[in-house]
Structures are given as structure tokens and as C-alpha cells.
Design an enzyme around this catalytic site. Structure first.
Site, PDB file in Angstrom:
ATOM      1  N   SER A 252       0.831  -1.204   0.000  1.00  0.00           N
ATOM      2  CA  SER A 252       0.000   0.000   0.000  1.00  0.00           C
ATOM      3  C   SER A 252       0.869   1.258   0.000  1.00  0.00           C
ATOM      4  O   SER A 252       2.066   1.201   0.292  1.00  0.00           O
ATOM      5  CB  SER A 252      -0.912   0.012   1.233  1.00  0.00           C
TER       6      SER A 252
ATOM      7  N   SER B 227       0.779   3.758   2.105  1.00  0.00           N
ATOM      8  CA  SER B 227       0.686   4.466   3.378  1.00  0.00           C
ATOM      9  C   SER B 227       2.023   4.999   3.889  1.00  0.00           C
ATOM     10  O   SER B 227       2.056   5.898   4.723  1.00  0.00           O
ATOM     11  CB  SER B 227       0.061   3.562   4.444  1.00  0.00           C
TER      12      SER B 227
ATOM     13  N   LYS C 292       4.494   0.611   9.650  1.00  0.00           N
ATOM     14  CA  LYS C 292       4.267   2.034   9.928  1.00  0.00           C
ATOM     15  C   LYS C 292       5.467   2.580  10.700  1.00  0.00           C
ATOM     16  O   LYS C 292       6.372   1.842  11.086  1.00  0.00           O
ATOM     17  CB  LYS C 292       3.007   2.243  10.783  1.00  0.00           C
TER      18      LYS C 292
ATOM     19  N   SER D 161      -3.167   6.835   5.005  1.00  0.00           N
ATOM     20  CA  SER D 161      -2.707   5.805   5.934  1.00  0.00           C
ATOM     21  C   SER D 161      -3.775   5.487   6.961  1.00  0.00           C
ATOM     22  O   SER D 161      -4.256   6.376   7.671  1.00  0.00           O
ATOM     23  CB  SER D 161      -1.428   6.262   6.647  1.00  0.00           C
TER      24      SER D 161
END
Length: 257
Positions: free
Chosen positions: A46, A48, A110, A200
Site C-alpha cells: 500500500s 501508506s 508504519k 494511511s
């Protein structure tokens, strides 16, 4: 008198098979040990964490810095236990691979923003840690293509408490996650955010609302240290005209900060 010559019996087929099986077992044990204790690869699916991580990056997550948790094994052999042992606590600003608290079958990556006891909040698109707005400086415009659509972001360099810097992207003020209540990070938990702030799903959304929420320490898998290689998903393997651009060679073995 003739000399007697020692005759060495040829190994039986069964002995050969046993030798091969032993070699396979030792090899698998070695690979599993490396993946369990040292590092494990993951592919970024992704946007994010853009621009730090791009879709199609294969990153290497080092497990040894944070010690051993129940998700350290890539095939689920670890017993179910809380906390971690050995290693040391993560540092604010680390890019971390972790299991999603509400669905541990999913793996996320993250940046660690909030440590236990920290107060985290978003106001007007700015990040506050313990009541202080984090400084950031303008770093130009970031343009990319996501799902075939050109995207344009403002790029900033944000400074975390302690002086560690990292890039972030913003489309502007007005994102649903630009305004949040103040979150107090519980003991033995962490607050994670994506560097691409408007794209995100992270700790700013509680787990009960379909987000990440606070991440328990036992859910940490490892610290994302390097990009092994990177493949641009926007370039199809059968598109011969653009095939040379399918791999982002400038990202190979790149350090993740």
C-alpha cells in the site's frame, strides 16, 4: 602371498536417502532460525508509507533489535504469550513491521510515533506529541502514480522529539484524520502512523472503528532496516516497451530511515 585389499561397501539406497533427508532438515532448520531470530522479508502492498516505502518494495525486517515475541516465528510456532524477552525497546521514529491487533493474520508497516505514556493528537493537519506541535519544513512537491492515477503531494521533513527527522506527505488541510482527540498511549503499547498522512490507516483510527489503534509490544515483528529490491507495480511484466523500468534499481539494498 597376495595382498588383501579392503573393499568399501557402497552405501545403500536407504542410507543415501537418510543423508539427503538430514541435509534438508538441517537446511530448513537453518533458514527457519534465520527467519525467526534474525530477519524476515516483507512486500509493501500500500502507499501508506510513501515516500519512505513504495508499493512493490521488498523490505527486510530485522527481528533481533526488539527481542522475541509470539509473532517472531514466520510459521506460527511460537507459544501464545504476552510481552517480549531479550532485545531492547523500540526507538521513536523506527519503521516497524507488526501484526494488526484486531486481526493478527494481517501484517502492517508504519512509523513509531508514540511511546508508552505519550499523548498524541492531530490538529489542523499538524502532529502534536505531549502537547507540542512537531516542527516541520517544506521539502518541495512529490509526484507519483498510484493505481494508474497521477498524484501530487506537498512534501515536508518532520522532526520528532529527540531530533530524529523523516519525510511526510500531505495533500492539504481537510483530511478526516487531520483532527483527532488526544490519545494517551498505554503501558507496553505503541502509536503508529504512516508517512503518507492522508492515505494511511493507522493508530489515529481505533481498532473498534476498523483502524489500527494502539499496538501491543508482543505484536511487533521487527524493525524495517533495508529495501532488498523494488518492483514498480505500475509497469506490467508483458509491457516490453517499459520493461526496463519494472525494477527500481536505485532502491536496491537502500537503508530505511
Amino acid at each position: 602371498m597376495g595382498k588383501l585389499e579392503a573393499v568399501k561397501a557402497a552405501p545403500s539406497r536407504g542410507a543415501e536417502w537418510m543423508g539427503t533427508i538430514k541435509m534438508v532438515i538441517v537446511t530448513l532448520a537453518f533458514v527457519l532460525g534465520i527467519r525467526t531470530v534474525a530477519a524476515e522479508p516483507f512486500v509493501v502492498p500500500s502507499p501508506s508509507m510513501v515516500p519512505t516505502l513504495l508499493i512493490g518494495d521488498e523490505l527486510l525486517a530485522a527481528k533481533y533489535p526488539y527481542g522475541i515475541g509470539k509473532y517472531s516465528s514466520p510459521i506460527g510456532l511460537m507459544p501464545d504469550f504476552a510481552g517480549r524477552f531479550a532485545g531492547h525497546l523500540p526507538d521513536r521514529g523506527d519503521v516497524i513491521v507488526f501484526r494488526l491487533p484486531r486481526d493478527p493474520s494481517e501484517t502492517y508497516v508504519k512509523r513509531l510515533i508514540g511511546l508508552p505514556g505519550d499523548r498524541i493528537q492531530m490538529k489542523g493537519g499538524r502532529l502534536l506529541v505531549n502537547g507540542e506541535v512537531l516542527p516541520r519544513r517544506v521539502a518541495g512537491i512529490y509526484q507519483t502514480v498510484l493505481d494508474g492515477t497521477p498524484q501530487r503531494f506537498a512534501r515536508y521533513v518532520e522532526t520528532l522529539p529527540g531530533g530524529r527527522e523523516h519525510p511526510i506527505l500531505k495533500r492539504g488541510v481537510g483530511s478526516p484524520l487531520d483532527e483527532t482527540p488526544e490519545f494517551t498511549v498505554p503501558a507496553r503499547h505503541y502509536f503508529m502512523m504512516g508517512d503518507n498522512r492522508d492515505m494511511s490507516l493507522d493508530s489515529r483510527v481505533p481498532a473498534a472503528e476498523g483502524g489500527v489503534g494502539f499496538v501491543p509490544e508482543e505484536n511487533l515483528v521487527g524493525r524495517a532496516d533495508r529495501v532488498l529490491y523494488s518492483r514498480d507495480p505500475e509497469v506490467a511484466a508483458w509491457d516490453l516497451a517499459d520493461w526496463r523500468g519494472i525494477f527500481r534499481a536505485d532502491r536496491f539494498l537502500g537503508r530505511i530511515d
